[in-house]
Design a protein around this motif. Structure first.
Motif, mmCIF file in Angstrom:
data_model
loop_
_atom_site.group_PDB
_atom_site.id
_atom_site.type_symbol
_atom_site.label_atom_id
_atom_site.label_comp_id
_atom_site.label_asym_id
_atom_site.label_seq_id
_atom_site.Cartn_x
_atom_site.Cartn_y
_atom_site.Cartn_z
ATOM 1 N N GLY A 1 1.440 -0.575 0.196
ATOM 2 C CA GLY A 1 0.212 -0.090 -0.063
ATOM 3 C C GLY A 1 0.657 1.225 0.094
ATOM 4 O O GLY A 1 0.720 2.005 -0.997
ATOM 5 N N ALA A 2 1.592 1.039 0.547
ATOM 6 C CA ALA A 2 2.764 2.176 0.433
ATOM 7 C C ALA A 2 3.369 2.806 -0.469
ATOM 8 O O ALA A 2 3.785 3.992 -0.847
ATOM 9 N N VAL A 3 4.257 1.656 -1.072
ATOM 10 C CA VAL A 3 4.588 1.265 -2.146
ATOM 11 C C VAL A 3 3.913 2.243 -3.564
ATOM 12 O O VAL A 3 3.871 2.862 -4.252
ATOM 13 N N HIS A 4 2.218 1.753 -3.212
ATOM 14 C CA HIS A 4 1.638 2.093 -4.194
ATOM 15 C C HIS A 4 1.036 3.350 -4.491
ATOM 16 O O HIS A 4 1.097 4.512 -5.241
ATOM 17 N N ASP A 5 0.765 4.756 -2.765
ATOM 18 C CA ASP A 5 0.559 5.244 -3.148
ATOM 19 C C ASP A 5 2.206 6.317 -3.538
ATOM 20 O O ASP A 5 1.315 7.108 -3.280
ATOM 21 N N LEU A 6 3.472 5.486 -2.720
ATOM 22 C CA LEU A 6 4.231 6.907 -3.152
ATOM 23 C C LEU A 6 4.431 7.054 -4.749
ATOM 24 O O LEU A 6 4.945 7.834 -5.284
ATOM 25 N N ALA A 7 4.309 6.205 -5.255
ATOM 26 C CA ALA A 7 4.490 5.987 -6.662
ATOM 27 C C ALA A 7 3.041 7.017 -7.526
ATOM 28 O O ALA A 7 3.327 7.229 -8.476
ATOM 29 N N CYS B 1 6.280 12.358 -0.269
ATOM 30 C CA CYS B 1 6.430 11.370 0.892
ATOM 31 C C CYS B 1 5.344 12.212 1.418
ATOM 32 O O CYS B 1 4.971 11.385 2.439
ATOM 33 N N GLY B 2 4.919 13.420 1.699
ATOM 34 C CA GLY B 2 4.142 13.830 2.737
ATOM 35 C C GLY B 2 2.841 14.105 2.008
ATOM 36 O O GLY B 2 1.570 13.380 3.444
ATOM 37 N N ALA B 3 2.285 13.428 0.631
ATOM 38 C CA ALA B 3 1.609 13.419 0.348
ATOM 39 C C ALA B 3 0.753 12.221 0.139
ATOM 40 O O ALA B 3 0.099 12.187 0.405
ATOM 41 N N ALA B 4 1.967 11.618 0.477
ATOM 42 C CA ALA B 4 1.711 10.157 1.055
ATOM 43 C C ALA B 4 1.668 9.101 1.919
ATOM 44 O O ALA B 4 1.420 8.316 2.929
ATOM 45 N N GLY B 5 1.544 10.719 3.081
ATOM 46 C CA GLY B 5 1.676 9.904 4.589
ATOM 47 C C GLY B 5 2.638 9.676 5.452
ATOM 48 O O GLY B 5 2.846 8.908 6.241
ATOM 49 N N ILE B 6 3.976 9.654 4.463
ATOM 50 C CA ILE B 6 5.496 8.856 5.163
ATOM 51 C C ILE B 6 6.114 10.348 5.701
ATOM 52 O O ILE B 6 6.537 10.628 4.569
ATOM 53 N N ASP B 7 7.191 9.486 6.175
ATOM 54 C CA ASP B 7 8.556 10.723 6.857
ATOM 55 C C ASP B 7 9.208 10.349 7.137
ATOM 56 O O ASP B 7 9.232 8.612 6.934
ATOM 57 N N GLU B 8 10.700 10.637 7.876
ATOM 58 C CA GLU B 8 11.484 9.503 7.714
ATOM 59 C C GLU B 8 11.274 8.932 9.110
ATOM 60 O O GLU B 8 12.557 7.862 9.607
ATOM 61 N N GLU B 9 10.528 8.458 10.271
ATOM 62 C CA GLU B 9 10.111 7.791 11.250
ATOM 63 C C GLU B 9 9.389 6.968 10.705
ATOM 64 O O GLU B 9 9.644 6.188 11.730
#
Length: 235
Positions: A12-18, A35-43
């Motif tokens: 799901g995270a790969v799909h969202d990032l792509a 990354c921010g748009a996909a809800g992902i940060d460095e933590e």
């Protein structure tokens, strides 16, 4: 997130990032954070693992539009490099992907004066590509499609340039086998290096690949990158 594509948190995270990379490629917006748009940060460890899967394509909008990447995206890619180094027995494609992530960070986001030096990683060997059958060659190059970007010389790119006809054969084979991700990756390489036979009809072929495989944002990502590079070459 489209749950139909999220068979696992990582998928799901790969799909969202792509998907966010594709949106940034379409808009050309260099201020937005993928990354921010996909809800992902460095933590976010799952997100960091997804960034490792996407590889240097995390910064692809900045690479193709010649703009500074968002600091948040740089931080996530840098964390992915540090968290997931290739193991000593890792496949050659994994080593090359890791090398390209580091070289992209060094090129697109060099550290400010006085900052800690980024990780270093020697360019892997690519001699194994020269003698690979065209089917295997196309498969390996499609896995390494993030390396197909302008102004990024490498031994992989050199091998691709020397074997554009083999890549063209592989592109057709992938389409016939309905392997849309491989076809998109091969098409991206051909758009980056040129040299394909005029009879291939790459532009229309990529349209068909996107039509049939566009449910996978990674396919759309490669096709969009191919179109942008082909347009740049035509200018």
């Amino acid at each position: 997130m489209d749950q139909t594509h999220a068979s696992s948190p990582l998928a799901g995270a790969v799909h969202d990032l792509a998907t966010e990379v594709v949106l940034a490629l379409r808009s050309g917006d260099h201020l937005a954070t993928v990354c921010g748009a996909a809800g992902i940060d460095e933590e976010n460890r799952t997100g960091i693992a997804a960034a490792r899967v996407i590889g240097a394509d995390l910064l692809l909008p900045s690479v193709l539009y010649g703009r500074h990447p968002h600091p948040g995206d740089v931080a996530v890619l840098d964390r992915a490099v540090r968290e997931f180094p290739p193991k000593p027995d890792a496949p050659a494609a994994t080593a090359w992907s890791h090398w390209h992530m580091i070289s992209t960070l060094q090129r697109m986001a060099p550290p400010p004066p006085g900052a800690a030096a980024p990780a270093t990683y020697a360019e892997p060997d690519a001699a194994w590509l020269e003698g690979a059958p065209w089917q295997a060659f196309t498969h390996q190059l499609s896995v390494l499609a993030p390396l197909a970007v302008p102004a990024a010389p490498s031994a992989v790119r050199q091998a691709a340039t020397h074997r554009a006809v083999d890549l063209s054969r592989g592109f057709v084979r992938a389409v016939r086998r309905r392997d849309w991700l491989q076809a998109a990756g091969a098409g991206r390489w051909l758009a980056a290096i040129g040299g394909e036979p005029a009879t291939l009809g790459l532009e229309r072929g990529l349209d068909f690949v996107e039509l049939m495989g566009g449910h996978d944002p990674r396919v759309t990502l490669h096709v969009r990158a191919a179109r942008l590079m082909a347009e740049a070459r035509a200018r």
